[in-house]
Design a protein around this motif. Structure first.
Motif, PDB file in Angstrom:
ATOM      1  N   GLU A   1       0.836  -1.233  -0.194  1.00  0.00           N
ATOM      2  CA  GLU A   1       0.019  -0.053   0.079  1.00  0.00           C
ATOM      3  C   GLU A   1       0.843   1.400  -0.082  1.00  0.00           C
ATOM      4  OE1 GLU A   1      -2.956  -0.025  -0.764  1.00  0.00           O
ATOM      5  OE2 GLU A   1      -3.245  -2.404  -0.465  1.00  0.00           O
ATOM      6  N   LEU A   2       1.855   1.154   0.674  1.00  0.00           N
ATOM      7  CA  LEU A   2       2.977   2.418   0.766  1.00  0.00           C
ATOM      8  C   LEU A   2       3.362   2.531  -0.753  1.00  0.00           C
ATOM      9  CD1 LEU A   2       4.436   4.675   2.179  1.00  0.00           C
ATOM     10  CD2 LEU A   2       5.972   2.691   3.229  1.00  0.00           C
ATOM     11  N   ASP A   3       3.801   1.194  -1.458  1.00  0.00           N
ATOM     12  CA  ASP A   3       4.331   1.479  -2.471  1.00  0.00           C
ATOM     13  C   ASP A   3       3.303   2.012  -3.658  1.00  0.00           C
ATOM     14  OD1 ASP A   3       6.895   0.389  -1.661  1.00  0.00           O
ATOM     15  OD2 ASP A   3       6.340  -1.855  -1.963  1.00  0.00           O
ATOM     16  N   LYS A   4       2.173   1.633  -3.120  1.00  0.00           N
ATOM     17  CA  LYS A   4       1.035   2.285  -4.494  1.00  0.00           C
ATOM     18  C   LYS A   4       1.091   3.679  -4.452  1.00  0.00           C
ATOM     19  CE  LYS A   4      -3.696   1.325  -5.414  1.00  0.00           C
ATOM     20  NZ  LYS A   4      -4.806   0.776  -4.969  1.00  0.00           N
ATOM     21  N   ASP A   5       1.465   4.456  -3.258  1.00  0.00           N
ATOM     22  CA  ASP A   5       1.415   5.856  -3.054  1.00  0.00           C
ATOM     23  C   ASP A   5       2.915   6.210  -3.751  1.00  0.00           C
ATOM     24  OD1 ASP A   5      -0.855   6.153  -1.933  1.00  0.00           O
ATOM     25  OD2 ASP A   5      -0.139   6.202   0.235  1.00  0.00           O
ATOM     26  N   ILE A   6       4.095   5.460  -3.215  1.00  0.00           N
ATOM     27  CA  ILE A   6       5.346   6.217  -3.663  1.00  0.00           C
ATOM     28  C   ILE A   6       5.397   5.910  -5.234  1.00  0.00           C
ATOM     29  CG2 ILE A   6       7.771   5.785  -3.605  1.00  0.00           C
ATOM     30  CD1 ILE A   6       7.356   4.835  -0.615  1.00  0.00           C
ATOM     31  N   ASP A   7       4.804   4.724  -5.743  1.00  0.00           N
ATOM     32  CA  ASP A   7       5.180   4.390  -7.220  1.00  0.00           C
ATOM     33  C   ASP A   7       4.416   5.501  -8.176  1.00  0.00           C
ATOM     34  OD1 ASP A   7       6.721   2.122  -6.371  1.00  0.00           O
ATOM     35  OD2 ASP A   7       5.148   0.943  -7.074  1.00  0.00           O
ATOM     36  N   HIS A   8       3.618   5.987  -7.561  1.00  0.00           N
ATOM     37  CA  HIS A   8       2.787   6.906  -8.302  1.00  0.00           C
ATOM     38  C   HIS A   8       3.504   8.259  -8.423  1.00  0.00           C
ATOM     39  CE1 HIS A   8      -0.143   9.300 -10.817  1.00  0.00           C
ATOM     40  NE2 HIS A   8      -0.013  10.238  -9.569  1.00  0.00           N
ATOM     41  N   ILE A   9       4.315   8.661  -7.177  1.00  0.00           N
ATOM     42  CA  ILE A   9       5.284   9.771  -7.229  1.00  0.00           C
ATOM     43  C   ILE A   9       6.301   9.755  -8.066  1.00  0.00           C
ATOM     44  CG2 ILE A   9       6.570  11.074  -5.636  1.00  0.00           C
ATOM     45  CD1 ILE A   9       4.620  10.305  -3.271  1.00  0.00           C
ATOM     46  N   THR A  10       6.786   8.551  -7.964  1.00  0.00           N
ATOM     47  CA  THR A  10       8.094   8.310  -8.946  1.00  0.00           C
ATOM     48  C   THR A  10       7.576   8.245 -10.257  1.00  0.00           C
ATOM     49  OG1 THR A  10       7.926   5.894  -8.608  1.00  0.00           O
ATOM     50  CG2 THR A  10       9.481   7.207  -7.341  1.00  0.00           C
ATOM     51  N   SER A  11       6.292   7.757 -10.843  1.00  0.00           N
ATOM     52  CA  SER A  11       5.835   7.563 -12.067  1.00  0.00           C
ATOM     53  C   SER A  11       5.602   8.963 -12.452  1.00  0.00           C
ATOM     54  CB  SER A  11       4.723   6.691 -12.074  1.00  0.00           C
ATOM     55  OG  SER A  11       3.389   7.740 -11.740  1.00  0.00           O
ATOM     56  N   ILE A  12       5.285  10.259 -11.795  1.00  0.00           N
ATOM     57  CA  ILE A  12       5.575  11.201 -12.627  1.00  0.00           C
ATOM     58  C   ILE A  12       6.730  11.976 -12.888  1.00  0.00           C
ATOM     59  CG2 ILE A  12       3.009  11.863 -11.859  1.00  0.00           C
ATOM     60  CD1 ILE A  12       4.424  13.871 -10.061  1.00  0.00           C
ATOM     61  N   GLY A  13       7.803  11.236 -12.548  1.00  0.00           N
ATOM     62  CA  GLY A  13       9.191  11.706 -12.929  1.00  0.00           C
ATOM     63  C   GLY A  13       9.915  12.440 -11.870  1.00  0.00           C
ATOM     64  N   VAL A  14       9.516  12.015 -10.524  1.00  0.00           N
ATOM     65  CA  VAL A  14      10.412  12.283  -9.527  1.00  0.00           C
ATOM     66  C   VAL A  14      11.419  11.328  -9.207  1.00  0.00           C
ATOM     67  CG1 VAL A  14      10.605  12.401  -6.839  1.00  0.00           C
ATOM     68  CG2 VAL A  14       8.653  13.422  -8.092  1.00  0.00           C
ATOM     69  N   GLU A  15      12.749  11.846  -9.302  1.00  0.00           N
ATOM     70  CA  GLU A  15      13.856  10.640  -9.194  1.00  0.00           C
ATOM     71  C   GLU A  15      14.234  10.588  -7.622  1.00  0.00           C
ATOM     72  OE1 GLU A  15      18.468  10.304 -10.668  1.00  0.00           O
ATOM     73  OE2 GLU A  15      17.441  12.312 -10.529  1.00  0.00           O
ATOM     74  N   ILE A  16      14.502   9.346  -7.254  1.00  0.00           N
ATOM     75  CA  ILE A  16      14.768   9.083  -6.004  1.00  0.00           C
ATOM     76  C   ILE A  16      16.313   8.316  -5.873  1.00  0.00           C
ATOM     77  CG2 ILE A  16      14.299   8.100  -3.554  1.00  0.00           C
ATOM     78  CD1 ILE A  16      11.222   8.099  -4.213  1.00  0.00           C
ATOM     79  N   LYS A  17      17.036   9.042  -5.128  1.00  0.00           N
ATOM     80  CA  LYS A  17      18.307   8.312  -5.159  1.00  0.00           C
ATOM     81  C   LYS A  17      18.474   7.790  -3.615  1.00  0.00           C
ATOM     82  CE  LYS A  17      21.193  11.675  -8.060  1.00  0.00           C
ATOM     83  NZ  LYS A  17      21.373  10.762  -8.997  1.00  0.00           N
ATOM     84  N   TYR A  18      18.218   6.274  -3.823  1.00  0.00           N
ATOM     85  CA  TYR A  18      18.458   5.759  -2.773  1.00  0.00           C
ATOM     86  C   TYR A  18      19.741   5.370  -1.976  1.00  0.00           C
ATOM     87  CZ  TYR A  18      13.459   4.570  -3.158  1.00  0.00           C
ATOM     88  OH  TYR A  18      12.142   4.938  -3.309  1.00  0.00           O
ATOM     89  N   ASN A  19      20.158   4.871  -0.908  1.00  0.00           N
ATOM     90  CA  ASN A  19      21.231   4.834  -0.380  1.00  0.00           C
ATOM     91  C   ASN A  19      22.302   5.818  -0.309  1.00  0.00           C
ATOM     92  OD1 ASN A  19      20.631   1.927   0.310  1.00  0.00           O
ATOM     93  ND2 ASN A  19      20.779   1.422  -1.745  1.00  0.00           N
ATOM     94  N   SER A  20      21.677   7.011  -0.411  1.00  0.00           N
ATOM     95  CA  SER A  20      22.441   8.218  -0.592  1.00  0.00           C
ATOM     96  C   SER A  20      22.222   9.224   0.649  1.00  0.00           C
ATOM     97  CB  SER A  20      21.962   9.181  -1.789  1.00  0.00           C
ATOM     98  OG  SER A  20      22.182   8.392  -2.732  1.00  0.00           O
ATOM     99  N   ARG A  21      23.126   8.938   1.589  1.00  0.00           N
ATOM    100  CA  ARG A  21      23.011   9.609   2.879  1.00  0.00           C
ATOM    101  C   ARG A  21      23.646  10.986   2.858  1.00  0.00           C
ATOM    102  NH1 ARG A  21      21.625   9.490   7.985  1.00  0.00           N
ATOM    103  NH2 ARG A  21      21.064   7.208   7.906  1.00  0.00           N
ATOM    104  N   ILE A  22      22.908  11.986   2.978  1.00  0.00           N
ATOM    105  CA  ILE A  22      23.512  13.493   2.957  1.00  0.00           C
ATOM    106  C   ILE A  22      24.369  13.584   4.030  1.00  0.00           C
ATOM    107  CG2 ILE A  22      23.073  15.969   3.102  1.00  0.00           C
ATOM    108  CD1 ILE A  22      22.278  14.684   0.442  1.00  0.00           C
ATOM    109  N   GLY A  23      25.465  14.136   4.027  1.00  0.00           N
ATOM    110  CA  GLY A  23      26.500  14.445   5.175  1.00  0.00           C
ATOM    111  C   GLY A  23      27.759  13.277   4.851  1.00  0.00           C
ATOM    112  N   LYS A  24      27.277  12.257   3.991  1.00  0.00           N
ATOM    113  CA  LYS A  24      28.226  11.102   3.886  1.00  0.00           C
ATOM    114  C   LYS A  24      28.183  10.787   2.318  1.00  0.00           C
ATOM    115  CE  LYS A  24      28.641   6.349   4.926  1.00  0.00           C
ATOM    116  NZ  LYS A  24      27.238   5.491   4.420  1.00  0.00           N
ATOM    117  N   ASP A  25      27.230  10.387   1.616  1.00  0.00           N
ATOM    118  CA  ASP A  25      27.553  10.219   0.340  1.00  0.00           C
ATOM    119  C   ASP A  25      27.537  11.489  -0.318  1.00  0.00           C
ATOM    120  OD1 ASP A  25      27.427   7.199   0.725  1.00  0.00           O
ATOM    121  OD2 ASP A  25      25.228   7.641   1.238  1.00  0.00           O
TER     122      ASP A  25
END
Ligand SMILES: Cc1cc2nc3c(=O)[nH]c(=O)nc-3n(C[C@H](O)[C@H](O)[C@H](O)COP(=O)(O)OP(=O)(O)OC[C@H]3O[C@@H](n4cnc5c(N)ncnc54)[C@H](O)[C@@H]3O)c2cc1C
Ligand code: SF4
Lengths: 602, 389
Positions: free
Chosen positions: A332-356
């Protein structure tokens, strides 16, 4: 015909000596019957201005008008009914439908005045002689024009739900949803109370119409996490729903869920609005929790290029790593997040600010930055021995379970705390097969956790020990088990009328050994990606900050939201922060456009 | 200008020969639409030969408020405040039938206590209505004492309504789903006292009005309804029963609690104005007995309303129904069509006055003296608003 027929009529004279039927007005007054439908009385303090009276009146005899004394009152429209006695037929339907039972009628018969305007009045506000009349028409006990009870949510039984992490609530079927949707009186008081100002009456209306696609569109206008919020929202809307004053509030959250459940994910693209043409602006977002992703969604809709930096391997923040899947399944959480990415939002995972990636580089490379990194550091209990190896944090256990790791809690655990995190940790522990005791400082009625959560927690077999204050962790060297000393508390009323305070009773101490103790008494933020100077510049205090208008900070490009920037620390507030920040960033990126717009509006 | 003359018999529906108005032999007279009695705003266009009526035409339209149409624009709950106005002296039958039709179409079953309270309410209404009617009947024959007694006593019954329902005339008590409240404290005692008084009053009325040479002389033989008229004209209620026809919906197709009440259908035989009046007097007495039985048998507690949906968005599945009840004037009916929306598609209200005041009145008037026309009209007990709805 007989002689009798000639004489009999003279009997009328006999009546001359009987008591007359009539009342001598005005010498003798005759009051109206105790339940007479006379003139309207409104207890304006109890009234919340839902306007159901206006809706039901077939004569348009009621107008809801603003009354200054109630402007801005929480859970109140600030309006009160104004009656037009040139139209009223004294049917009393307005009294029958009144959600607060504040509207009633006096048993007065007559109102004589040479001022025509006096027949047009706001009951309870404009002074009338019948205002304090104790008698008159009231809605009878047991008489309802709207079902006071909500449709019960179908759920797994407590035994069944303990067997797995399967979702406990099963969702309404169409008939149930329509029935529940029917209970809404469309007052819109919830809209003002919802942090995101969701269009509740309209999406509920779409259920009555069976138009779920429209319902989904309405929800996405203010909330790109409807599947999530339809399950775990703190639903402040329901706490002000006027239907809940005398009965149970409309199950707004379950209705939201129902709409989402009716629409297949693959149809989202077709149904929902698409982003406008690219603006060329670039926005960076730190944290793919609800705050960050909500900002991302609305910024992307406005045509900006959006990149989200997320330290974890998946998105959702605390919704993923905190909220257990029996309340919010990953799908269910993925249903929401997938729509957000489907419109062109790019998510960079495993990217910690302050480190990566460094915060400063974001400032350099993007036109604006929004951060919503939440609260991820468990608060300390501040008692001796707390660092014991078998004292675990609720957040850690929940994160482990969410990531399919065994938290190794053992068979007998104590959970410390009375909030939602404590309830989640306890119920998760039950599912892992442990016997669970919850120790809480105050009374059960003081618990900050949702009432339903507490109830379900107890149903699933957790024992709640209220008024229990942890004092010390003993047997520091035991690596397998942990012993806690706690004392009973006495509740002492605050002389200033504030919340009652628990006071430890030194003579009522207990010790008990557990396989582990789970501490869940709160959490704070982790700001290690910001230098000390930046933290100061942004005016963080105790790891939190209060943003200015449109979630703006003191730094030109930086906007904030979510748990570390609001006081309510729930998903819907984070979502609204993100949406609001998106509006702010739009203004910031495109000031000319908004100045022109504002000029036009004024 | 031409006019029609009377017919050879009540069942002669042929177009009769027109009379020659230009001859100066005939006079045309309008009775109404303003009436000094209780018949309400309706008018009779009378053609007279001397003081004998040779033709009568009923004209309506003075009271048309378009209730049936109004209902199509109002929600199901809103309508119950409208229907009572269709028959001013007898609003309750409209409340009941409207509610009953809505309940049938929406599949609502009302609780036992509501059934009894409705029955009592309807019988109280019958009592109030008959008390007023007796006054009208007496007044139409120039006797003004009895109207003073009965219309004043009716107010005591209205007191009971005020206590029970919150209003004296437009009670708005019977509502789709049940009734709006139970009985207030002490109601039963007051109701019984008022029933005792009414019984005494009716004895006095009988002595003064019915055992009365003038009333008898003028009303006996006036406006005889023959048995062969009953069905072709659709004559119902006391007008039919006074002709010996045993027809009463309360007995024939019992509704509400009538099958649990002890009463017999009252019939007469002479079928003239006197007989009809006397029959109504007896039915008024019967009413008192029925009210007492309701007071004895109505459950004292329990729900008085079925579980209702939110009436603000109440939609009723498509369907049609005809429901009926025995009002003071006979069969009162509601035909209702719904289409699944929040509004009723069509309501047709069948009031007995439609036939009694038009077809029947037009026939019975012919051949009578102009002075008797008011008494004849009242003896048919007609309410113009239910003709025009
Ligand atoms: C156990 C639990 C149960 C809850 N139950 C409910 C509930 O039932 N209803 C409800 O409304 N709310 C609930 N909440 C609260 C809700 O989850 C939060 O209010 C909400 O998730 C806050 O959103 P956010 O965007 O502010 O932060 P978060 O959801 O915490 O998201 C922050 C994100 O930022 C990431 N991040 C942090 N630092 C960095 C960095 N340096 N670089 C990159 N990424 C970073 C994190 O990994 C995380 O993904 C619950 C919380 C918990 C812990
Ligand atoms: S009593 Fe009836 S007509 Fe009067 S204001 Fe209330 S709902 Fe409207």
């Amino acid at each position: 015909m007989s002689l009798k027929d000639l004489l009999s009529p003279f009997f009328v004279w006999q009546r001359a000596f009987e008591k007359p039927y009539t009342t001598l007005r005005p010498t003798l007054d005759r009051p109206g019957a105790p339940a007479y439908r006379g003139f309207h009385i409104n207890i304006t303090e109890t009234c919340v201005g839902c306007g159901s009276c206006q809706t039901i009146c077939q004569n348009n005899a009621i107008d809801m008008v603003a009354v200054e004394a109630y402007a801005g009152r929480a859970g109140d429209s600030g309006l009160r009914p104004r009656f037009d006695y040139g139209r009223c037929c004294w049917c009393g339907l307005c009294v029958d439908i009144c959600t607060a039972a504040s509207l009633r009628m006096s048993n007065e018969y007559a109102w004589i005045s040479d001022d025509p305007d006096s027949f047009h009045f706001t009951a309870g506000v404009d002074d009338k002689p019948w205002q304090d009349n104790e008698l008159g028409y009231r809605r009878a006990e047991g008489y309802h024009l709207n079902p006071p009870k909500r449709i019960e949510m179908p759920m797994l039984s407590a035994q069944e739900s303990l067997k797995s992490f399967a979702e406990v609530t099963l969702g309404y079927n169409e008939e149930q949803a329509k029935k529940e949707a029917d209970r809404c009186v469309e007052c819109g008081i919830c809209v003002a109370t919802c942090p995101a100002h969701m269009d509740v009456p309209d999406y509920i209306h779409s259920i009555r119409d069976g138009d779920y696609e429209k319902g989904l569109q309405l929800m996405y206008r203010t909330n790109p996490f409807p599947a999530t919020c339809g399950r775990i929202c703190t639903r402040r809307c329901e706490s002000v729903c006027p239907v809940g004053i005398l009965g149970e509030p409309v199950a707004i959250r379950w209705l939201k869920r129902f709409i989402v459940d009716q629409v297949d994910k693959k149809d989202y693209q077709r149904i929902l609005e698409k982003p406008i043409a690219s603006t060329g602006f670039k926005v960076a977002i730190i944290g793919a929790g609800p705050g960050g992703l909500s900002a991302a969604y609305y910024l992307r809709q406005q045509g900006h290029a959006v990149t989200v930096y997320e330290a974890q391997a998946t998105g959702g923040g605390m919704l993923r790593y905190g909220v257990p899947s029996y309340r919010l399944p990953d799908a269910e959480l993925d249903k929401d997040i997938d729509h957000i990415t489907s419109i062109g939002v790019e998510i960079k995972y495993n990217s910690r600010i302050g480190k990566d990636v460094m915060f400063e580089s974001l400032l350099e490379n993007y036109d604006a930055v929004f951060m919503s990194t939440g609260l991820s550091v468990p608060s300390s209990m501040r008692i001796n021995g707390e660092n014991h190896a078998r004292v675990l944090s609720g957040l850690q256990i929940l994160a482990d379970v969410a990531s399919d790791r065994d938290p190794g809690i053992g068979k007998k655990v104590a959970v410390i705390g009375g909030g939602n995190v404590a309830m989640d940790a306890a119920r998760v522990s039950r599912r892992l097969g442990a016997e669970v005791t919850i120790l809480y400082r105050r009374r059960i009625s003081d618990m900050p956790a949702d009432e339903e959560e507490i109830h379900e927690c107890q149903q699933e077999g957790c024992t709640i020990v209220p008024q229990a204050i942890p004092v010390e962790i003993i047997d520091a060297d035991n690596k397998q088990k942990v012993c806690i000393k706690w004392g009973e508390a006495k509740m002492v009323d605050d002389p200033k009328g504030g919340r009652a305070r628990p006071v430890l009773q030194e003579d009522k101490m207990h010790t008990e050994t557990y396989d582990c103790i789970i501490s869940a008494i709160g959490q704070s933020s982790n700001l290690d990606y910001l230098s000390k100077e930046l933290q100061e510049q942004l005016a963080f205090e105790w790891g939190k900050l209060t943003p200015a208008e449109y979630q703006h900070t003191s730094m030109k490009k930086v906007f904030v939201g979510g748990d570390f920037a609001n006081r309510t620390a729930d998903a819907i507030s984070a979502i609204e922060d993100g949406h609001h920040a998106a509006r702010g960033i739009n203004r910031f990126l495109n000031p000319d456009f908004y100045t022109a717009l504002e000029k036009q509006e004024n | 200008m031409t006019q029609l003359t009377g017919h050879s018999s009540a069942l002669d529906f042929a177009q009769p020969e027109p009379v020659d108005m230009a001859s100066g032999k005939y006079v045309k007279l309008w009775q109404g639409p303003q009436h000094p009695g209780i018949t309400g705003n309706m008018s009779l266009e009378l053609t007279l030969d001397g003081d004998t009526i040779i033709d009568c035409k009923t004209h309506v339209g003075y009271l048309h408020r378009g209730f049936e149409k109004l209902m199509e624009r109002r929600s199901f709950i809103q309508n119950f405040t409208v229907v009572c106005r269709i028959a001013v002296p007898e609003p309750t039958f409209n409340e009941y039938l409207y509610s009953h039709a809505v309940e049938q179409l929406s599949g609502i079953k009302i609780p036992e206590r509501a059934i009894w309270l409705r029955t009592m309410n309807l019988e109280l209404m019958r009592l109030a209505s008959f008390l007023m009617w007796i006054g009208g009947m007496s007044g139409a024959f120039g006797q003004y004492t009895v109207p003073n007694w009965t219309t004043a006593y009716r107010d005591f019954v209205l007191d009971l309504f005020e206590e029970m329902t919150g209003a004296r005339i437009y009670h708005m008590y019977i509502v789709p789903g049940g009734v709006r409240a139970g009985l207030p404290d002490g109601f039963e005692k007051r109701a019984r006292d008022i029933m005792d008084g009414a019984e005494k009053l009716l004895d006095q009325v009988e002595r003064v009005m019915f055992n009365n040479a003038v009333f008898k002389a003028r009303s006996k033989g006036l406006g005889i309804i023959t048995p062969d008229m009953i069905d072709p004209y659709g004559i119902v209620g006391p007008n039919a029963r006074a002709c010996g026809v045993e027809r009463d919906i309360r007995k024939d197709e019992p509704y509400l609690a009538y099958d649990q009440l002890n009463f017999e259908t009252i019939t007469g035989k002479d079928s003239d104005a006197y007989e009809r009046a006397y029959l109504r007097l007896q039915e008024t007495r019967q009413c008192i007995s029925l009210i007492r039985q309701c007071l004895d048998k109505a459950p004292k507690d329990g729900p008085f309303q079925a579980d209702m949906p939110n009436v603000l968005h109440w939609k009723i599945p498509a369907g049609e129904t005809y429901v009926k009840a025995e009002c003071t004037r006979g069969e009162y009916g509601y035909y209702m069509v719904t289409d699944g929306s929040e509004f009723v598609r069509r309501v047709h209200v069948r009031g007995p006055s439609y036939t009694h005041a038009i077809a029947v009145m037009e026939r019975l008037a012919v051949g009578n003296n102009i002075a008797d026309i008011a008494g004849l009209m009242v003896s048919l007990h007609t309410y113009p608003p239910e003709i025009e709805r």
